[in-house]
Design an enzyme around this catalytic site. Structure first.
Site, mmCIF file in Angstrom:
data_model
loop_
_atom_site.group_PDB
_atom_site.id
_atom_site.type_symbol
_atom_site.label_atom_id
_atom_site.label_comp_id
_atom_site.label_asym_id
_atom_site.label_seq_id
_atom_site.Cartn_x
_atom_site.Cartn_y
_atom_site.Cartn_z
ATOM 1 N N ASP A 76 44.081 56.808 43.632
ATOM 2 C CA ASP A 76 45.132 56.821 42.610
ATOM 3 C C ASP A 76 45.010 58.062 41.733
ATOM 4 O O ASP A 76 44.037 58.816 41.826
ATOM 5 C CB ASP A 76 45.091 55.534 41.764
ATOM 6 N N ASN A 145 41.186 44.304 33.691
ATOM 7 C CA ASN A 145 42.296 43.346 33.792
ATOM 8 C C ASN A 145 42.546 42.923 35.241
ATOM 9 O O ASN A 145 43.560 42.323 35.552
ATOM 10 C CB ASN A 145 43.575 43.954 33.197
ATOM 11 N N HIS A 147 42.894 45.048 37.805
ATOM 12 C CA HIS A 147 43.655 45.991 38.626
ATOM 13 C C HIS A 147 42.772 46.636 39.692
ATOM 14 O O HIS A 147 41.556 46.742 39.537
ATOM 15 C CB HIS A 147 44.383 47.048 37.781
ATOM 16 N N GLU A 152 48.628 47.041 39.042
ATOM 17 C CA GLU A 152 48.379 46.345 37.778
ATOM 18 C C GLU A 152 48.841 44.883 37.863
ATOM 19 O O GLU A 152 49.726 44.554 38.662
ATOM 20 C CB GLU A 152 49.156 47.045 36.649
HETATM 21 C C1 GLP Z 1 40.834 53.123 36.613
HETATM 22 C C2 GLP Z 1 41.124 53.856 37.934
HETATM 23 C C3 GLP Z 1 40.609 53.081 39.122
HETATM 24 C C4 GLP Z 1 39.238 52.566 38.811
HETATM 25 C C5 GLP Z 1 39.329 51.497 37.750
HETATM 26 C C6 GLP Z 1 37.994 51.077 37.168
HETATM 27 O O1 GLP Z 1 41.995 52.945 35.862
HETATM 28 N N1 GLP Z 1 42.519 54.101 38.084
HETATM 29 O O2 GLP Z 1 40.600 53.919 40.269
HETATM 30 O O3 GLP Z 1 38.653 52.023 39.966
HETATM 31 O O4 GLP Z 1 40.247 51.840 36.721
HETATM 32 O O5 GLP Z 1 37.446 52.108 36.396
HETATM 33 P P1 GLP Z 1 35.936 52.123 35.934
HETATM 34 O O6 GLP Z 1 35.116 52.254 37.150
HETATM 35 O O7 GLP Z 1 35.790 53.326 35.036
HETATM 36 O O8 GLP Z 1 35.705 50.846 35.218
#
Ligand code: GLP
Length: 248
Positions: A76, A145, A147, A152
């Site tokens: 993403d 959340n 996602h 989302e």
């Molecule tokens: C972000 C990214 C994702 C990531 C997730 C968790 O928004 N878009 O690719 O896997 O949220 O992030 P983190 O590993 O910093 O908790």
């Protein structure tokens, strides 16, 4: 410690800490590349996989030729950030994965953060993935959340690469805290792309992920918690640390 909460297609392994979780993740990825040298790796960004990517890259230090066919697709990207911004997923992947492993442009697929037409960019990524895919190993982090990428929570999910409205939780993500501006939207592979991956490696660490992990393990399969769709997948390995798994 290992959980078998529902079935043998979704395996949980609890590691003592972030370092051990990352080591195990790196070993998992290394073994997958040994099995399939032209493996297509779908790579999440964020805080979770950073150490695993570092250790994975290091594990090839004296065997660079063996990893010279690895292919990478970016999970993403934030939309609307300047291309060179340190907060982009592109900058992250270049620093932590593409650079250290020497992944050449022909072996990399990713949304451009400044694409002039984001919907067309997503269509282009979708058809390139159609040709090159499916993903062999999809590395995912768990959003607080629920996602996955920028899929989302909501009443419906999108199967393919698409432009996504960002949740409050995503807009507050540490990656973009120091970005030049707030991201306006996200571009992400869809939930179908994730479910079509041959295998999924989900990484979850830290006390701040405890509630999300609890919902993943106990909750129903529902689009309001996108990670729960992983229960429909045939081959998920979830590595978490003890902080995230505490009390489960
Ligand atoms: C972000 C990214 C994702 C990531 C997730 C968790 O928004 N878009 O690719 O896997 O949220 O992030 P983190 O590993 O910093 O908790």
């Amino acid at each position: 410690m290992r959980y078998h909460p529902h079935n043998r297609h979704f395996l949980f392994f609890v590691q003592p800490d972030y370092e051990e979780m990352s080591r195990r993740a790196a070993r998992h990825l290394h073994a997958k590349v040994r099995e399939r040298p032209d493996l297509l790796l779908c790579a999440a960004t964020g805080g979770t996989p950073t150490r695993a990517y570092r250790l994975f890259a290091e594990s090839w230090e004296n065997h660079r030729r063996e990893v010279s066919r690895l292919r990478v697709v970016k999970l993403d990207e934030w939309g609307g950030l300047p291309p060179g911004d340190a907060g982009t997923c592109e900058a992250y992947l270049r620093e932590h994965l593409l650079g250290p492993l020497g992944v050449t442009p022909d072996r990399y697929l990713g949304f451009r953060p400044d694409a002039p037409d984001p919907a067309a960019e997503c269509d282009a990524v979708a058809s390139a993935l159609d040709e090159r895919g499916p993903v062999d190993v999809c590395v995912l982090g768990l959003g607080v959340n629920g996602h996955l990428g920028f899929n989302e929570p909501g009443p419906a999910l999108h199967p393919h690469a698409h432009v996504a409205a960002l949740s409050r939780e995503s807009l507050e993500h540490p990656m973009v805290r120091h970005a030049a501006g707030a991201p306006l939207f996200g571009m992400t592979l869809g939930i179908g792309d994730i479910l079509r991956a041959r295998s999924v490696l989900l990484l979850v660490n830290g006390a701040h992920k405890r509630e999300a992990l609890r919902r993943l393990i106990t909750g129903p399969v529902a689009t309001e918690f996108p990670a729960s769709l992983l229960w429909l997948h045939a081959d998920v390995t979830c590595l978490c640390d003890a902080d995230a798994a505490e009390g489960l």
